[in-house]
Scaffold this active site. Structure first.
Site, PDB file in Angstrom:
ATOM      1  N   LYS A 282       0.819  -1.215   0.000  1.00  0.00           N
ATOM      2  CA  LYS A 282       0.000   0.000   0.000  1.00  0.00           C
ATOM      3  C   LYS A 282       0.856   1.270   0.000  1.00  0.00           C
ATOM      4  O   LYS A 282       0.489   2.271  -0.618  1.00  0.00           O
ATOM      5  CB  LYS A 282      -0.928   0.011   1.209  1.00  0.00           C
ATOM      6  CG  LYS A 282      -1.755  -1.250   1.380  1.00  0.00           C
ATOM      7  CD  LYS A 282      -2.755  -1.461   0.277  1.00  0.00           C
ATOM      8  CE  LYS A 282      -3.703  -2.595   0.671  1.00  0.00           C
ATOM      9  NZ  LYS A 282      -4.654  -2.921  -0.384  1.00  0.00           N
ATOM     10  N   SER A 324     -13.142  -2.429   1.110  1.00  0.00           N
ATOM     11  CA  SER A 324     -12.898  -3.723   1.733  1.00  0.00           C
ATOM     12  C   SER A 324     -14.225  -4.386   2.109  1.00  0.00           C
ATOM     13  O   SER A 324     -15.252  -3.712   2.271  1.00  0.00           O
ATOM     14  CB  SER A 324     -11.998  -3.562   2.950  1.00  0.00           C
ATOM     15  OG  SER A 324     -12.598  -2.677   3.848  1.00  0.00           O
ATOM     16  N   ASP A 349      -5.491  -6.980  -6.145  1.00  0.00           N
ATOM     17  CA  ASP A 349      -5.510  -5.822  -5.239  1.00  0.00           C
ATOM     18  C   ASP A 349      -5.106  -4.496  -5.888  1.00  0.00           C
ATOM     19  O   ASP A 349      -5.699  -3.482  -5.597  1.00  0.00           O
ATOM     20  CB  ASP A 349      -4.584  -6.112  -4.044  1.00  0.00           C
ATOM     21  CG  ASP A 349      -4.842  -5.175  -2.867  1.00  0.00           C
ATOM     22  OD1 ASP A 349      -6.008  -4.785  -2.661  1.00  0.00           O
ATOM     23  OD2 ASP A 349      -3.882  -4.822  -2.163  1.00  0.00           O
ATOM     24  N   ARG A 447      -4.492 -13.442   7.838  1.00  0.00           N
ATOM     25  CA  ARG A 447      -4.117 -13.377   6.421  1.00  0.00           C
ATOM     26  C   ARG A 447      -3.368 -14.615   5.945  1.00  0.00           C
ATOM     27  O   ARG A 447      -2.745 -15.309   6.735  1.00  0.00           O
ATOM     28  CB  ARG A 447      -3.194 -12.166   6.201  1.00  0.00           C
ATOM     29  CG  ARG A 447      -3.828 -10.826   6.513  1.00  0.00           C
ATOM     30  CD  ARG A 447      -4.551 -10.288   5.328  1.00  0.00           C
ATOM     31  NE  ARG A 447      -5.308  -9.078   5.635  1.00  0.00           N
ATOM     32  CZ  ARG A 447      -5.787  -8.275   4.692  1.00  0.00           C
ATOM     33  NH1 ARG A 447      -5.593  -8.531   3.417  1.00  0.00           N
ATOM     34  NH2 ARG A 447      -6.496  -7.217   5.014  1.00  0.00           N
TER      35      ARG A 447
HETATM   36  O1  SAT Z   1      -2.479  -4.886   5.302  1.00  0.00           O
HETATM   37  S1  SAT Z   1      -2.747  -4.519   3.888  1.00  0.00           S
HETATM   38  O2  SAT Z   1      -2.718  -3.059   3.771  1.00  0.00           O
HETATM   39  O3  SAT Z   1      -1.756  -5.069   3.024  1.00  0.00           O
HETATM   40  C1  SAT Z   1      -4.237  -5.109   3.436  1.00  0.00           C
HETATM   41  C2  SAT Z   1      -5.330  -4.160   3.701  1.00  0.00           C
HETATM   42  O4  SAT Z   1      -5.536  -3.765   4.841  1.00  0.00           O
HETATM   43  O5  SAT Z   1      -6.035  -3.799   2.742  1.00  0.00           O
HETATM   44 MN    MN Z   2      -6.468  -3.840  -0.752  1.00  0.00          MN
END
Ligand code: SAT
Ligand code: MN
Length: 676
Positions: A282, A324, A349, A447
């Site tokens: 991100k 999300s 993503d 995750r």
């Molecule tokens: O933790 S991440 O930013 O990679 C996934 C998310 O929160 O969208």
């Molecule tokens: Mn994402």
């Protein structure tokens, strides 16, 4: 550094650490797990070359070997500030991955999973289980440039604070220098970065999520562009102290996930989890990349990329942005319920989109893995994700079963016997695959980190360096009312408008504040926490990109909503008026034909919608066939309220940064609704 720069082919000479010359047999045995070298060895045997010619050289690269002066100087400066015990330049090999994973297992931070090949489970601390938006900063020189939707601290102040924290922060730890590439190596759309981290967990995850290691040096060369990404878990160790099997991180007040947009620089401190720590994701591929994309005239987006093939074998590529909890990964890996159609995955993503020489928009997936949410992933909701994570996968904050497997809520079956929950407590499993809120065995943001190439439906061209040509862009959110199943924007700017109003309705499940229920939490372009500059300017950038392009070649833009509800209709599972999942292929098929200009749409006040009978309903349950007309019509009164909410509550936030083109589209929508 160019491949083979040390003379001869890579892996063709023995030079182990310390300079001793080992017996090449022994070295070969030691490195059997390193496929690259192993392949050379096998090739040698195949060619019948005498074994003694196989001198394998392990280039243990050090900081002094870095040929890029800018990178070298930056690494040296960070070493001086962070004072690690050791510095290791990551080579990205399997042997290195195994070595670091063993280090984590020996330290009590990772558990090997007996039931899954080369899979490991990590447990973090309760204070470090997700991204922390309140500790994420866009530190532009001017606050206005970060805009109304980002947290901002003056860069001079933030750097001073963070330098204080970074000073000596790697005592007792190793600093890893990770060269990585976002995108297929050598792709004209790809970008390079260097992450410095004191977390083995981060190195292991970056190994899966990016193209990392020595292969990257030849692409950054001696003066190529790169993004510096500094990361520390923020937990220095005193002499002889160890983590004692406890996930290292700092407390929440000392976590900082900072982006300095003018410098294309990332500094992250205090968290070891996900997007806070895997800085390619991100922080780089979205926050900094949105800034670079604006400077260079392309789009860095929080979007999945899928490849759609119709029964005739014709192919179109589609990207999609969803907030999300809207099933983005599921859509990217969808198994169609309509015969003859195929969905394959390019990315789940992030999409980077640039114009090709032919004037079309091409997308790459800058990532190499999936960092997917485990809870809710089942054979029914996303079989392909489960298969992707069957081997060579890192699990974080899932529950551990007695037979050495992982389990989570919504996995599709109850666990047996005892489970070790994500906090490390052993408890009796429940006879169902749900748990009461707050008592989950797997953390709701648990995750899996899985290599994308293991996905059974990964598209053959997912690593195409030039990217894949995009025909359609989807936006969507969870809207129990008002927004129909699908509608198409009349123009690019109308599509930008649809992106700008993306949001999900707040339900009792997503808030503890009853007054909020029913309100819309807007998440424009689903990029709200990931945009590295003023969101109003981001809207303008989208408009500018469209204005410069050949209109006929731009992707068509659609708004989809899988989440319409009718709580009073007891026939509907969960009250949902549309089945979702694989049945979303019915909507994708209509979109596919729309891109070909098929006569399957009617003009409505909100945009183009399916003509009567244009949506394939073969095999759809009768109760869905009955609700379909309701979710395919324009709710004029509902949309009038929507316009009011956008005008009064949403758009004013952007002040003078709101493009006038969007206000014009809003006015036009209102006028059409008034005439309806
Ligand atoms: O933790 S991440 O930013 O990679 C996934 C998310 O929160 O969208
Ligand atoms: Mn994402």
């Amino acid at each position: 550094m160019a491949e083979g720069e040390f003379g001869g082919q890579k892996g063709s000479e023995v030079r182990p650490q310390g300079g001793q010359v080992y017996n090449s047999n022994l070295i070969i045995a030691l490195y059997l797990k390193n496929h690259y070298i192993y392949n050379w060895y096998i090739l040698g045997l195949f060619l019948g070359r005498p074994e003694k010619d196989y001198h394998i050289k392990e280039f243990l690269m050090t900081v002094s070997d870095i040929k890029h002066a800018g990178i070298k100087a930056w690494v040296e400066e960070c070493v001086k500030m962070c004072e690690p015990d050791n510095v290791v330049v990551v080579d990205g090999s399997t042997a290195e991955y195994d070595r670091l994973m063993k280090k984590c297992v020996d330290a009590g931070l990772a558990t090997p999973l007996k039931a899954k090949e080369n899979c490991f489970l990590f447990r973090s601390l309760p204070s470090d289980v997700a991204r922390v938006e309140s500790r994420t900063f866009i530190s532009s020189k001017k606050e206005e440039d970060a805009g109304p939707t980002n947290h901002w601290i003056d860069p001079v102040e933030l750097k001073a604070t963070m330098k204080g924290l970074y000073t000596g922060c790697m005592h007792g730890r190793t600093m890893y220098v990770i060269p990585f590439c976002m995108g297929p190596l050598g792709s004209p759309i790809a970008k390079y970065g260097i992450e410095l981290t004191d977390s083995e967990y981060v190195v292991l995850n970056m190994d899966i999520m990016t193209r990392a290691g020595e292969k990257v040096w030849q692409y950054v060369g001696t003066d190529g562009d790169w993004v510096p990404c500094l990361h520390s878990v923020g937990k220095p160790l005193n002499n002889g102290e160890t983590d004692g099997g406890i996930w290292p991180c700092a407390d929440v007040e000392h976590k900082y996930i900072s982006q300095f947009p003018e410098e294309h620089l990332i500094w992250s401190y205090g968290s070891g989890y996900g997007g806070n720590a895997l800085l390619g994701k991100k922080c780089f591929a979205l926050r900094i990349a949105t800034v670079i994309a604006r400077e260079e005239g392309w789009l860095a987006e929080h979007m999945l990329i899928l490849k759609l093939t119709n029964p005739k074998g014709e192919v179109k590529y589609v990207t999609g942005a969803f907030p999300s909890a809207c099933g983005k990964t599921n859509l990217a890996m969808l198994i169609p319920t309509i015969p003859g159609w195929k969905v394959e995955t390019v990315g789940d993503d992030i999409a980077w989109m640039k114009f090709g020489k032919d004037g079309r928009l091409y997308a790459i997936n800058p990532e190499a893995g999936f960092f997917g949410v485990a809870p809710g992933t089942s054979a029914e909701s996303n079989k392909n994700a489960l298969i992707s994570a069957e081997k060579n996968t890192i699990y974080t904050n899932c529950a551990l079963t007695e037979d050495g497997d992982v389990w989570w809520e919504g996995i599709g079956y109850p666990a047996k016997g005892k489970l070790v929950d994500w906090k490390g407590n052993t408890r009796d499993a429940l006879p169902k695959d749900k748990s009461p809120k707050g008592e989950e065995f797997a953390h709701p943001n648990a995750r899996f980190t899985a290599p994308a190439k293991q996905c059974p439906c990964i598209a053959s061209d997912w690593e195409s360096p030039e990217g894949v040509p995009i025909s359609a862009i989807l936006f969507g959110g969870r809207r129990p009312s008002t927004v129909p199943l699908v509608h198409q924007a009349r123009s690019w700017n109308h599509g930008v408008f649809l992106g700008s109003i993306v949001g999900s309705e707040i339900t009792a499940a997503s808030t503890i504040n009853a007054a909020e229920v029913g309100k819309i939490r807007r998440d424009p372009f689903a990029i709200l926490p990931f945009c590295g500059y003023n969101m109003g300017d981001y809207f303008q950038h989208w408009i500018d990109v469209g204005a410069k392009a050949d209109q006929d070649k731009l992707p068509k833009i659609f708004y989809v909503n899988w989440f319409r509800k009718d709580e009073n209709n007891k026939d509907l599972p969960g009250g949902f008026m549309w089945p979702g999942y694989g049945d979303n292929s019915r909507v994708l098929a209509w979109i596919f034909d729309r891109c070909d200009g098929v006569d399957n749409a009617v003009d409505t006040p909100i945009g183009l919608m399916p003509k009567d009978g244009a949506l394939n309903t073969d095999g759809l349950a009768d109760y869905y066939k009955k609700t379909l007309p309701e979710i395919l019509k324009v709710d004029v009164e509902g949309w009038k309220k929507e316009v009011k909410d956008i005008r009064e509550n949403h758009y004013p936030k952007f002040g003078k940064h709101l493009p006038k083109e969007l206000t014009a589209i809003l006015d036009d929508l209102e006028a059409r609704l008034n005439k309806a």
